[in-house]
Scaffold this motif. Structure first.
Motif, mmCIF file in Angstrom:
data_model
loop_
_atom_site.group_PDB
_atom_site.id
_atom_site.type_symbol
_atom_site.label_atom_id
_atom_site.label_comp_id
_atom_site.label_asym_id
_atom_site.label_seq_id
_atom_site.Cartn_x
_atom_site.Cartn_y
_atom_site.Cartn_z
ATOM 1 N N ALA A 149 0.837 -1.207 0.000
ATOM 2 C CA ALA A 149 0.000 0.000 0.000
ATOM 3 C C ALA A 149 0.870 1.254 0.000
ATOM 4 C CB ALA A 149 -0.919 -0.001 1.217
ATOM 5 N N ALA A 150 1.943 1.244 0.753
ATOM 6 C CA ALA A 150 2.850 2.398 0.776
ATOM 7 C C ALA A 150 3.513 2.579 -0.579
ATOM 8 C CB ALA A 150 3.901 2.212 1.866
ATOM 9 N N ARG A 151 3.915 1.482 -1.186
ATOM 10 C CA ARG A 151 4.554 1.542 -2.509
ATOM 11 C C ARG A 151 3.556 2.043 -3.546
ATOM 12 N NH1 ARG A 151 6.731 -3.834 -3.404
ATOM 13 N NH2 ARG A 151 4.591 -4.301 -3.934
ATOM 14 N N GLU A 152 2.317 1.602 -3.464
ATOM 15 C CA GLU A 152 1.283 2.043 -4.394
ATOM 16 C C GLU A 152 1.010 3.536 -4.230
ATOM 17 O OE1 GLU A 152 -3.438 1.310 -5.110
ATOM 18 O OE2 GLU A 152 -2.224 -0.400 -4.497
ATOM 19 N N ALA A 153 1.013 4.008 -3.005
ATOM 20 C CA ALA A 153 0.815 5.443 -2.762
ATOM 21 C C ALA A 153 1.956 6.243 -3.380
ATOM 22 C CB ALA A 153 0.715 5.721 -1.266
ATOM 23 N N GLY A 154 3.165 5.733 -3.276
ATOM 24 C CA GLY A 154 4.310 6.395 -3.902
ATOM 25 C C GLY A 154 4.164 6.455 -5.408
ATOM 26 N N TYR A 155 3.719 5.360 -6.012
ATOM 27 C CA TYR A 155 3.506 5.349 -7.459
ATOM 28 C C TYR A 155 2.403 6.322 -7.854
ATOM 29 C CZ TYR A 155 6.428 1.186 -7.929
ATOM 30 O OH TYR A 155 7.461 0.301 -7.928
ATOM 31 N N ARG A 156 1.365 6.420 -7.034
ATOM 32 C CA ARG A 156 0.262 7.332 -7.323
ATOM 33 C C ARG A 156 0.755 8.785 -7.313
ATOM 34 N NH1 ARG A 156 -3.381 5.721 -3.621
ATOM 35 N NH2 ARG A 156 -4.079 4.092 -5.028
ATOM 36 N N VAL A 157 1.580 9.133 -6.321
ATOM 37 C CA VAL A 157 2.143 10.487 -6.249
ATOM 38 C C VAL A 157 3.019 10.747 -7.465
ATOM 39 C CG1 VAL A 157 3.779 11.935 -4.963
ATOM 40 C CG2 VAL A 157 2.014 10.674 -3.743
ATOM 41 N N LEU A 158 3.814 9.767 -7.844
ATOM 42 C CA LEU A 158 4.682 9.914 -9.018
ATOM 43 C C LEU A 158 3.854 10.104 -10.282
ATOM 44 C CD1 LEU A 158 7.571 9.867 -10.104
ATOM 45 C CD2 LEU A 158 7.350 7.391 -10.320
ATOM 46 N N ALA A 159 2.765 9.376 -10.416
ATOM 47 C CA ALA A 159 1.898 9.516 -11.584
ATOM 48 C C ALA A 159 1.242 10.895 -11.623
ATOM 49 C CB ALA A 159 0.828 8.430 -11.582
ATOM 50 N N GLU A 160 0.831 11.395 -10.462
ATOM 51 C CA GLU A 160 0.235 12.735 -10.407
ATOM 52 C C GLU A 160 1.252 13.800 -10.794
ATOM 53 O OE1 GLU A 160 -1.347 13.160 -6.483
ATOM 54 O OE2 GLU A 160 -2.993 11.755 -6.856
ATOM 55 N N ARG A 161 2.483 13.657 -10.304
ATOM 56 C CA ARG A 161 3.534 14.614 -10.682
ATOM 57 C C ARG A 161 3.792 14.564 -12.178
ATOM 58 N NH1 ARG A 161 8.280 13.634 -6.268
ATOM 59 N NH2 ARG A 161 7.133 14.315 -4.422
ATOM 60 N N SER A 162 3.811 13.362 -12.721
ATOM 61 C CA SER A 162 4.046 13.208 -14.154
ATOM 62 C C SER A 162 2.924 13.854 -14.959
ATOM 63 C CB SER A 162 4.151 11.722 -14.499
ATOM 64 O OG SER A 162 4.307 11.551 -15.878
ATOM 65 N N ALA A 163 1.693 13.660 -14.529
ATOM 66 C CA ALA A 163 0.560 14.268 -15.232
ATOM 67 C C ALA A 163 0.618 15.785 -15.138
ATOM 68 C CB ALA A 163 -0.753 13.750 -14.649
ATOM 69 N N ASP A 164 0.954 16.304 -13.960
ATOM 70 C CA ASP A 164 1.070 17.752 -13.791
ATOM 71 C C ASP A 164 2.190 18.310 -14.662
ATOM 72 O OD1 ASP A 164 -0.995 17.667 -11.987
ATOM 73 O OD2 ASP A 164 0.306 17.763 -10.206
ATOM 74 N N SER A 165 3.300 17.601 -14.708
ATOM 75 C CA SER A 165 4.435 18.030 -15.522
ATOM 76 C C SER A 165 4.066 18.019 -17.002
ATOM 77 C CB SER A 165 5.634 17.111 -15.276
ATOM 78 O OG SER A 165 6.694 17.453 -16.121
ATOM 79 N N GLY A 166 3.358 16.988 -17.427
ATOM 80 C CA GLY A 166 2.917 16.913 -18.821
ATOM 81 C C GLY A 166 1.972 18.053 -19.167
ATOM 82 N N GLN A 167 1.079 18.388 -18.245
ATOM 83 C CA GLN A 167 0.152 19.495 -18.489
ATOM 84 C C GLN A 167 0.908 20.811 -18.554
ATOM 85 O OE1 GLN A 167 -3.106 19.279 -19.238
ATOM 86 N NE2 GLN A 167 -2.996 21.459 -19.624
#
Length: 87
Positions: free
Chosen positions: A38-56
């Motif tokens: 669950a902790a690892r998944e939360a880390g991946y979720r944060v990374l995905a959000e950062r990536s989406a924000d960066s792409g935008q």
């Protein structure tokens, strides 16, 4: 060699204790693995959000660059037109 009642109950108690400890250990390991996942998944979720924000942000910046390039092309066309009229 026959075992008397006290020896049989001692062996049975020891076996039950070992089984209970093993089950508790497996359950504990399962909880640990679930928490870690669950902790690892939360880390991946944060990374995905950062990536989406960066792409935008990159898309917005590219849109601005395209607008500036259009303005530069327009000015260059006007300058070429002016130079052709002069020369």
């Amino acid at each position: 060699m026959a075992l008397d009642m006290a020896q049989t109950s001692t062996i049975a108690s020891a076996v039950i204790a070992v089984v209970v400890i093993a089950v508790a250990g497996f359950v504990g390991i399962g909880f640990y693995r679930a928490r870690y996942a669950a902790a690892r998944e939360a880390g991946y979720r944060v990374l995905a959000e950062r990536s989406a924000d960066s792409g935008q942000a990159m898309a917005d910046e590219l849109k601005g660059v395209r607008a500036e390039l259009g303005e530069v092309r327009h000015r260059l066309t006007a300058l070429e037109k002016l130079l052709s009229q002069i020369g």
